[in-house]
Design a protein around this motif. Sequence first.
Motif, PDB file in Angstrom:
ATOM      1  N   VAL A   6       5.814   0.986  -8.528  1.00 59.45           N
ATOM      2  CA  VAL A   6       5.375  -0.188  -7.788  1.00 59.45           C
ATOM      3  C   VAL A   6       6.586  -1.090  -7.582  1.00 59.45           C
ATOM      4  CG1 VAL A   6       3.837  -2.188  -7.767  1.00 59.45           C
ATOM      5  CG2 VAL A   6       3.072  -0.032  -8.795  1.00 59.45           C
ATOM      6  N   ASN A  49      -2.012  13.503  -0.905  1.00 62.36           N
ATOM      7  CA  ASN A  49      -0.735  13.519  -1.615  1.00 62.36           C
ATOM      8  C   ASN A  49      -0.527  14.841  -2.360  1.00 62.36           C
ATOM      9  OD1 ASN A  49       0.454  12.569  -4.660  1.00 62.36           O
ATOM     10  ND2 ASN A  49       1.695  12.070  -2.881  1.00 62.36           N
ATOM     11  N   SER A  99       5.772  10.781  -3.362  1.00 58.44           N
ATOM     12  CA  SER A  99       5.265   9.702  -4.211  1.00 58.44           C
ATOM     13  C   SER A  99       4.158   8.925  -3.511  1.00 58.44           C
ATOM     14  CB  SER A  99       6.399   8.733  -4.584  1.00 58.44           C
ATOM     15  OG  SER A  99       6.794   7.968  -3.442  1.00 58.44           O
ATOM     16  N   ILE A 100       3.422   8.161  -4.304  1.00 58.87           N
ATOM     17  CA  ILE A 100       2.560   7.100  -3.782  1.00 58.87           C
ATOM     18  C   ILE A 100       3.135   5.814  -4.347  1.00 58.87           C
ATOM     19  CG2 ILE A 100       0.233   6.173  -3.572  1.00 58.87           C
ATOM     20  CD1 ILE A 100      -0.890   8.910  -4.197  1.00 58.87           C
ATOM     21  N   THR A 101       3.911   5.132  -3.528  1.00 54.30           N
ATOM     22  CA  THR A 101       4.652   3.952  -3.963  1.00 54.30           C
ATOM     23  C   THR A 101       3.907   2.695  -3.534  1.00 54.30           C
ATOM     24  OG1 THR A 101       6.772   5.113  -3.809  1.00 54.30           O
ATOM     25  CG2 THR A 101       6.842   2.700  -3.755  1.00 54.30           C
ATOM     26  N   GLY A 102       3.723   1.773  -4.463  1.00 46.05           N
ATOM     27  CA  GLY A 102       3.053   0.513  -4.158  1.00 46.05           C
ATOM     28  C   GLY A 102       4.059  -0.562  -3.774  1.00 46.05           C
ATOM     29  N   CYS A 133      -0.665   4.111  -7.678  1.00 47.42           N
ATOM     30  CA  CYS A 133       0.759   3.977  -7.368  1.00 47.42           C
ATOM     31  C   CYS A 133       1.680   4.072  -8.584  1.00 47.42           C
ATOM     32  CB  CYS A 133       1.010   2.635  -6.673  1.00 47.42           C
ATOM     33  SG  CYS A 133       0.106   2.462  -5.114  1.00 47.42           S
ATOM     34  N   ASP A 134       2.725   4.819  -8.420  1.00 45.57           N
ATOM     35  CA  ASP A 134       3.826   4.901  -9.370  1.00 45.57           C
ATOM     36  C   ASP A 134       5.022   5.473  -8.616  1.00 45.57           C
ATOM     37  OD1 ASP A 134       5.392   4.847 -11.627  1.00 45.57           O
ATOM     38  OD2 ASP A 134       4.561   6.690 -12.470  1.00 45.57           O
ATOM     39  N   ILE A 149      -3.983  -0.369  -6.917  1.00 44.57           N
ATOM     40  CA  ILE A 149      -2.577  -0.074  -7.178  1.00 44.57           C
ATOM     41  C   ILE A 149      -2.430   0.676  -8.499  1.00 44.57           C
ATOM     42  CG2 ILE A 149      -0.364  -1.140  -7.799  1.00 44.57           C
ATOM     43  CD1 ILE A 149      -0.738  -1.178  -4.845  1.00 44.57           C
ATOM     44  N   LEU A 166       3.397   4.826   1.211  1.00 42.63           N
ATOM     45  CA  LEU A 166       3.864   3.503   0.807  1.00 42.63           C
ATOM     46  C   LEU A 166       2.701   2.559   1.060  1.00 42.63           C
ATOM     47  CD1 LEU A 166       6.104   1.606  -0.171  1.00 42.63           C
ATOM     48  CD2 LEU A 166       6.878   1.401   2.197  1.00 42.63           C
ATOM     49  N   VAL A 167       2.257   1.862   0.027  1.00 41.82           N
ATOM     50  CA  VAL A 167       0.981   1.147   0.055  1.00 41.82           C
ATOM     51  C   VAL A 167       1.192  -0.345  -0.182  1.00 41.82           C
ATOM     52  CG1 VAL A 167      -1.336   1.012  -0.961  1.00 41.82           C
ATOM     53  CG2 VAL A 167      -0.122   3.216  -0.924  1.00 41.82           C
TER      54      VAL A 167
END
Length: 255
Positions: free
Chosen positions: A222, A198, A31-34, A219-220, A215, A206-207
């Motif tokens: 958040v 990614n 994931s790319i988590t905000g 990101c999804d 964002i 983790l951003v």
Amino acid sequence: MSAIIEVRQVSKAFGSLNVINDCSIQVEQGSITGLIGPNGAGKSTLFNLIAGTFAPDSGSIWYQGQDITSIPANQLFHRGLLRTFQIAQEFSHMSALENLMMVPPQKGESLFNTWFRPSDVRAQEAEVREKALEVIEFVGLAHVKNELAGNLSGGQKKLLELGRTMMVDAKVVLLDEIAAGVNRTLLQDLIRNIQRLNTERGYTFLVIEHDMDMIAQLCDPVIVLAQGSVMMEGTIQEIQEDKSVIEAYFGNDAH
């Protein structure tokens, strides 16, 4: 997906100031988590706890199914858990390419190898240089590879720092305010590179970020942090429409 990072009921205080309060989050693999929240919410402290810079007062932190609560940052780095910093930490008197080549441990750091295995040292240096050239091309800095890193723009330094995560076997990268001080053109380069890492290389991110446009693009899910605890988690649209989040950012007079 399964969780690659789990923060379980973690708390952290500095003196009488409770910064993180019984906080639990999960970051799903791939994931790319905000991670967002008002100033003072505890975002950077939570990053430092995950990265091994600080130890929590209570609770535990898990990475790839293993408890890493007491493992220091340098060991986590070699396990593929890396972080960047809001202010890029480059070696200013070395070239951009040399900055990348400094990241992996090398045989030449051993006096024994330098004296008795010089051919091995040279072979590894050639491999590291080749990888650094590939990375600097990937992040779009090939045209400044021989420029002193201290002379790069803020955005270029952020791209270089992202490139440094590619010089080791990164699995999770914690990005701390990577958009800060970056012009809009280079910011789009950063976003594209994060998305490529990614999708093409399987990095989990983790951003921490104040730039809501970034964002929204990246990101999804958040996660919203407030007063050291999770307020809510969802899509960026759900979060932007939530009254309690708006109040946390702007106070009781928010409309």
